[in-house]
Design a protein around this motif. Structure first.
Motif, PDB file in Angstrom:
ATOM      1  N   HIS A 285      50.760 -23.167 -62.768  1.00 34.15           N
ATOM      2  CA  HIS A 285      50.442 -23.898 -61.542  1.00 34.15           C
ATOM      3  C   HIS A 285      49.092 -23.339 -61.097  1.00 34.15           C
TER       4      HIS A 285
ATOM      5  N   SER B 277      55.925 -31.647 -54.332  1.00 34.67           N
ATOM      6  CA  SER B 277      54.966 -32.725 -54.102  1.00 34.67           C
ATOM      7  C   SER B 277      55.588 -33.749 -53.153  1.00 34.67           C
TER       8      SER B 277
ATOM      9  N   ARG C 180      44.205 -34.914 -57.524  1.00 32.52           N
ATOM     10  CA  ARG C 180      43.714 -33.801 -58.344  1.00 32.52           C
ATOM     11  C   ARG C 180      42.697 -34.311 -59.370  1.00 32.52           C
TER      12      ARG C 180
ATOM     13  N   GLU D 248      49.487 -36.993 -55.850  1.00 32.27           N
ATOM     14  CA  GLU D 248      48.957 -35.696 -56.284  1.00 32.27           C
ATOM     15  C   GLU D 248      48.167 -35.811 -57.580  1.00 32.27           C
TER      16      GLU D 248
ATOM     17  N   THR E 282      42.656 -26.597 -56.728  1.00 34.36           N
ATOM     18  CA  THR E 282      42.583 -25.975 -58.046  1.00 34.36           C
ATOM     19  C   THR E 282      41.752 -24.695 -57.964  1.00 34.36           C
TER      20      THR E 282
ATOM     21  N   GLN F 241      51.277 -28.810 -61.539  1.00 36.55           N
ATOM     22  CA  GLN F 241      51.093 -29.324 -60.186  1.00 36.55           C
ATOM     23  C   GLN F 241      52.204 -28.836 -59.259  1.00 36.55           C
TER      24      GLN F 241
ATOM     25  N   GLN G  88      47.073 -32.528 -67.011  1.00 38.56           N
ATOM     26  CA  GLN G  88      47.962 -32.837 -65.893  1.00 38.56           C
ATOM     27  C   GLN G  88      49.355 -33.173 -66.421  1.00 38.56           C
TER      28      GLN G  88
ATOM     29  N   ASP H  24      48.790 -27.865 -66.483  1.00 34.47           N
ATOM     30  CA  ASP H  24      48.971 -27.638 -65.047  1.00 34.47           C
ATOM     31  C   ASP H  24      50.118 -28.521 -64.555  1.00 34.47           C
TER      32      ASP H  24
END
Length: 390
Positions: free
Chosen positions: A63, A108, A128, A124, A86, A103, A160, A101
């Protein structure tokens, strides 16, 4: 890691004005709440380390962003603001060329109370992605070529990912929409069950495994080129996914039941099923272990079980007080966490992505692994799978 990291000083959302366009929060420092540690090497080992990290270094599960400095006070307001930061500057201090990642996952919850809704996840992912598009150092990863480009140019490719497919509900086409947004890896469940299968924390008298819809979802992920992960899925769901998938399967972050994790760990049977698909298991660190030495005991156990070609690292760490984060979440959701989750205030030598990815290669060099073995577990094994899946 190829060329020296070319971090350009970009801070998240620099294209806007903090406290004018969005609410500013004080975020955690890199070393907040723990005592940093760097494993020592001889001069000869340092030279070898530098040569080995010229090749691709990749984390299968992190993360890679900053949490608020005051988690208890600011966590949910920070999340609802919808702009997760980030950790570009901190990541540039690692040898990482690419990072999966994950997230905010169930956190979320920009538009809902408990997260995992379609609007939460797509908000999200797209926000991002927009921020990544404004950085010269980090960029959204959509292909294996992007990982090689990042290594060659001193950048970092951010893959992602989402840890559960709950947000697709009963709509297979949403897999394609997520892929179009840049999502390249997705889990089946995140502890709780959903339309695809039984969650790892949701087993009562029996384990229901993968549903028929779940099997079709795995097939659609195979079709579009999205990596499938069984992290947090029930044992039977994991085994079913391995049977259904035409492509290698990941468990992006796991610890071994056979190495002392008990009910919190993954069984040998599941690890072996993942390896039989040609897949890879990433080794988990966060909060469950006291130090890097204990972490690497799990690594060696899994290597002995399924072979060096099927193991990588997915520490699942973050920039912030991980233990306090879990305490806050357990209070909010009214649930009691296992004792092992809160035994350690921090994991000595592995507390955040910067420390973890400085120390994991150092441990491998100091403990007699060959150049070929180190290159495989630092990135080569994952690249092999991605070349097939993506």
């Amino acid at each position: 890691m190829g060329a020296d990291k070319q971090y350009d000083g970009y801070d998240p959302y620099d294209y806007l004005e903090a406290d004018e366009d969005y609410r500013h929060f004080d975020l955690t420092s890199k070393t907040a709440g723990f005592e940093p540690r760097t494993l020592e090497l001889t001069d000869e080992e340092e030279e070898r380390l530098a040569e080995l990290t010229e090749d691709t270094v990749l984390s299968l599960h992190e993360h890679a962003f900053q949490f608020p400095a005051d988690i208890d006070e600011d966590l949910f307001d920070y999340i609802r603001e919808g702009r997760i930061h980030t950790a570009y500057e901190f990541l540039a201090e690692t040898p990482l060329d690419a990072v999966f990642d994950m997230q905010l996952d169930g956190l979320s919850s920009v538009h809902s109370l408990h997260g995992w809704k379609w609007d939460d996840i797509t908000h999200e992912v797209s926000m991002r992605a927009c921020d990544l598009a404004h950085s010269e150092y980090a960029f959204q990863c959509r292909s294996v070529d992007d990982i090689h480009r990042a290594r060659e140019n001193g950048q970092i490719a951010v893959v992602q990912c989402v840890e559960s497919a709950a947000m697709i509900e009963n709509e297979l086409d949403r897999i394609e929409q997520l892929y179009g947004m840049g999502v390249r890896s997705m889990g089946i469940t995140y502890n709780t069950s959903n339309a695809l299968g039984t969650g790892g924390g949701d087993i009562r008298e029996r384990d229901g495994g993968l549903t028929g819809f779940g099997a079709r979802a795995v097939e659609r992920m195979n079709d579009v080129g999205m990596a499938v992960s069984v992290s947090h899925a029930s044992p039977q769901t994991s085994l079913d996914v391995c049977e259904v998938s035409d492509q290698p399967v990941f468990d992006t972050h796991a610890l071994a039941k056979g190495a002392g994790m008990g009910a919190r760990g993954t069984s040998d049977e599941v690890f072996e099923a993942i390896a039989d698909t040609g897949g890879v298991v990433g080794l988990l660190s966060s909060t469950h272990l006291p130090d890097i030495e204990t972490y690497m005991e799990h690594f060696e156990y899994v290597v002995d079980l399924i072979g060096i070609d099927h193991v990588a690292f997915g520490p699942d760490v973050l920039y912030g007080d991980h233990t306090e984060l879990l305490r806050t979440l357990s209070e909010f959701h009214g649930m009691e966490l296992p004792e092992s989750t809160l035994e350690s205030e921090y994991v000595d030598g592995l507390e955040n992505p910067t420390e973890a990815w400085q120390n994991i290669p150092r441990w491998l060099v100091a403990n007699g692994y060959s150049d070929e073995e180190i290159r495989k577990v630092l990135g080569g094994n994952v690249l092999r799978v991605l070349e097939q899946v993506w």
